[in-house]
Design an enzyme around this catalytic site. Structure first.
Site, short mmCIF file in Angstrom:
data_model
loop_
_atom_site.label_atom_id
_atom_site.label_comp_id
_atom_site.label_asym_id
_atom_site.label_seq_id
_atom_site.Cartn_x
_atom_site.Cartn_y
_atom_site.Cartn_z
N ILE A 32 -7.14 -3.49 139.82
CA ILE A 32 -7.62 -4.88 139.76
C ILE A 32 -7.85 -5.35 138.33
O ILE A 32 -8.11 -6.52 138.09
CB ILE A 32 -8.93 -5.07 140.57
CG1 ILE A 32 -9.93 -3.97 140.23
CG2 ILE A 32 -8.65 -5.13 142.05
CD1 ILE A 32 -11.28 -4.14 140.91
N GLY A 33 -7.74 -4.44 137.40
CA GLY A 33 -7.96 -4.87 136.02
C GLY A 33 -7.30 -3.93 135.05
O GLY A 33 -7.06 -2.76 135.34
N TYR A 37 -10.09 -0.92 127.44
CA TYR A 37 -10.69 0.36 127.75
C TYR A 37 -9.89 1.23 128.69
O TYR A 37 -10.03 2.43 128.72
CB TYR A 37 -11.98 0.05 128.48
CG TYR A 37 -13.20 0.34 127.70
CD1 TYR A 37 -13.17 1.16 126.59
CD2 TYR A 37 -14.41 -0.20 128.10
CE1 TYR A 37 -14.32 1.43 125.89
CE2 TYR A 37 -15.56 0.06 127.40
CZ TYR A 37 -15.51 0.88 126.30
OH TYR A 37 -16.65 1.14 125.62
N GLY A 38 -9.11 0.62 129.56
CA GLY A 38 -8.41 1.38 130.57
C GLY A 38 -8.30 0.57 131.84
O GLY A 38 -8.64 -0.61 131.85
N ASP A 165 -19.28 -10.35 124.27
CA ASP A 165 -17.92 -10.62 124.78
C ASP A 165 -17.98 -11.49 126.04
O ASP A 165 -17.31 -11.19 127.04
CB ASP A 165 -17.16 -9.32 125.06
CG ASP A 165 -15.64 -9.54 125.12
OD1 ASP A 165 -15.18 -10.62 124.70
OD2 ASP A 165 -14.94 -8.63 125.59
#
Ligand SMILES: Nc1ncnc2c1ncn2[C@@H]1O[C@H](COP(=O)(O)OP(=O)(O)OP(=O)(O)O)[C@@H](O)[C@H]1O
Length: 506
Positions: A32-33, A37-38, A165
């Site tokens: 889903i993303g 970062y990963g 962020d």
């Protein structure tokens, strides 16, 4: 409970000991993303059936062990407990390779996967906004999201955490209408008496405040409030308001909207590190009200205060929650009254759009290769717009329960129909609990307000030193500026390389 022996992963028990369970306790359902970062996956707890989000900590380039960004994120999230901040449930691991690429024993004990387990959230704000114009949010819905965003951020700031962020894809929303701040990978604790320098390479470019773009290394909660102002205007406007392509372009866009900074409107600005390099060639006046005359009066008042050039004049989260905007009709709706939508994350909507574009291109190519197709007789049955519309991937059918637009609250501020009616009788700062928690349910670590939070400041060396044009070129975001009927058309993450760990950001 049984604890796994060293080197073994616990597949059995519930997780009071973080990191003791294996990722194999979860079934990965879909990605889903995809972040700096990963990957982030939707997954199911095999034992309880609970749906969670698994965020894999990327360690490809880690020569020095576990990434500092992940350590900070975990450390900060372990301490934050609030209904508008994402809940980190546990850490799980997968076994690492025991040899390196050359077949030598790998001494990096962290080489296996490490995952953060979060409550699953159905949408991020960017994904949810990426729908046709006629499905834009209603005013009570915008107020509801903004109120939750400010409440979560106020809680962070009171606990001396800067998010650094804030952007749509980091604001997660579930199908109960709850909004939670997520992605604390760039967050850090701060204190007002902290004298060290902080990096200015934080916050995704479009949401980055002028003081960071001018080189400030001492800053506070006001940086997050600028980003909130950009999100607020984006919700009202239907598309990002300051889509800069580079840092200097970003500043130009800010000056065109908010006026050029000088010693009158921002005392001290001329001493900022990059002021001379980045100053406007001519004096520009502030045009927020002129550019958005269609925003309602109270929305404009609030936006104007969020987008104050001078950070010391920028409204705080706490004062923003007290703004007339939230206390005049139409009131913020109850999150529970919001419609539920099919799950939408920026990653998926981007992917869908990409697939659509590829299909269109393939169809065009085919048409060129086989021109006789264009001579096929017209279809028998009516193929009107409605047919075309049924192919639109994010059309009205994506409203899962076809719920009506959010109800306007019945009654005034004293009525119990509208969301979190707790504006105190007396105006002023006491309307919100200084801890930022409206229900008092979390561990209140900082009753003393901003100066007595629970997190010590983490002074670190700051090898950031490059100028505004140095080191970390921001490629132009793949953003369609052609309007496009109010759709976001967002492409690449326009992060200014901020998360790059090699800069040792502080
Ligand atoms: N708890 C969650 N529930 C559902 N989706 C999530 C969750 N956490 C993250 N996501 C999805 O994954 C995306 C990336 O997550 P996140 O921002 O935490 O990762 P990141 O690597 O730090 O990303 P970035 O580089 O964009 O900042 C989010 O925009 C969101 O769509």
């Amino acid at each position: 409970m049984a604890v796994a022996a060293f080197g073994e992963l616990n597949m059995e028990e519930a997780p009071p000991i973080w990191g003791s369970r294996s990722v194999d306790c979860f079934e990965k359902l879909e990605q889903i993303g995809e972040g700096t970062y990963g990957q982030v996956y939707m997954a199911k707890d095999k034992k309880t059936g609970e749906i969670v989000a698994l965020k894999k900590i990327r360690m490809d380039n880690e020569r020095e062990g576990f990434p500092i960004t992940a350590i900070r994120e975990i450390k900060i999230l372990k301490k934050l407990h609030h209904q508008n901040v994402i809940h980190l449930k546990e850490i799980v691991t997968s076994p690492g390779r025991d040899t390196d690429d050359q077949g030598n024993p790998d001494n990096n004990q962290y080489k296996g996967g490490i995952y953060m387990v979060f409550d699953y959230m159905d949408h991020d704000l960017t994904g949810l906004c990426d729908r046709p114009t006629h499905m834009r949010f209603q005013v009570p819905q915008i107020k509801c999201y903004m109120k939750q965003l400010l409440t979560g951020l106020h809680y962070c700031h009171v606990n001396q955490v800067l998010h650094r962020d804030i952007k749509g894809s980091n604001l997660l929303i579930d199908n109960k209408g709850n909004l939670k701040l997520a992605d604390f990978g760039l967050a850090r604790s701060f204190s007002h008496d902290h004298n060290g320098n902080l990096t200015n390479r934080v916050i995704t470019l479009w949401y980055r405040p002028p003081e960071l773009l001018l080189g400030a290394t001492k800053y506070g909660p006001a940086i997050d409030m600028w980003s909130v102002g950009c999100i607020f205007a984006e919700l009202l406007n239907g598309k990002p308001i300051l889509p800069g392509k580079t840092e200097s372009d970003q500043l130009t866009k800010i000056y065109e909207l908010c006026g050029s900074p000088d010693e009158n409107n921002w005392p001290g600005v001329s001493k900022m590190p990059w002021y001379n390099q980045m100053k406007s060639s001519r004096t520009l006046k502030r045009r927020v009200r002129e550019i958005y005359p269609h925003f309602d009066r109270h929305a404009l008042d609030l936006l104007d205060k969020m987008l104050a050039l001078d950070p010391s004049k920028r409204i705080s989260a706490k004062d923003a929650l007290d703004a007339e905007y939230f206390w005049t009709e139409p009131f913020p709706c109850d999150p529970k009254s919001l419609p539920t939508y099919e799950s939408s994350h920026e990653f998926q909507t981007k992917k869908k759009r990409q697939e659509m574009r590829q299909n269109e291109e393939a169809a065009k190519k085919q048409k060129l290769q086989h021109p006789q197709h264009s001579r096929l007789p017209p279809q028998q049955h009516g193929v009107g717009q409605s047919h075309a519309a049924s192919h639109w991937p994010a059309g009205p059918n994506h409203l899962m329960n076809n719920a009506p637009p959010p109800q306007l609250p019945a009654g005034g501020p004293s009525g119990h129909h509208y969301y979190q009616n707790q504006r105190g009788g007396a105006p002023g700062p006491n309307r919100y609990h200084p801890s930022g928690n409206q229900t008092g349910g979390y561990n209140n670590q900082s009753r003393g307000g901003y100066s007595s939070g629970s997190f010590p400041s983490q002074g670190r060396g700051a090898p950031y030193g490059a100028g505004p044009s140095g080191g970390y070129g921001v490629g132009p975001p793949n953003y369609s500026q052609g309007g496009g009927g109010g759709q976001y058309g967002r492409g690449q993450n326009p992060t200014g390389g901020a998360r790059n760990q090699q800069y040792g950001w502080q």
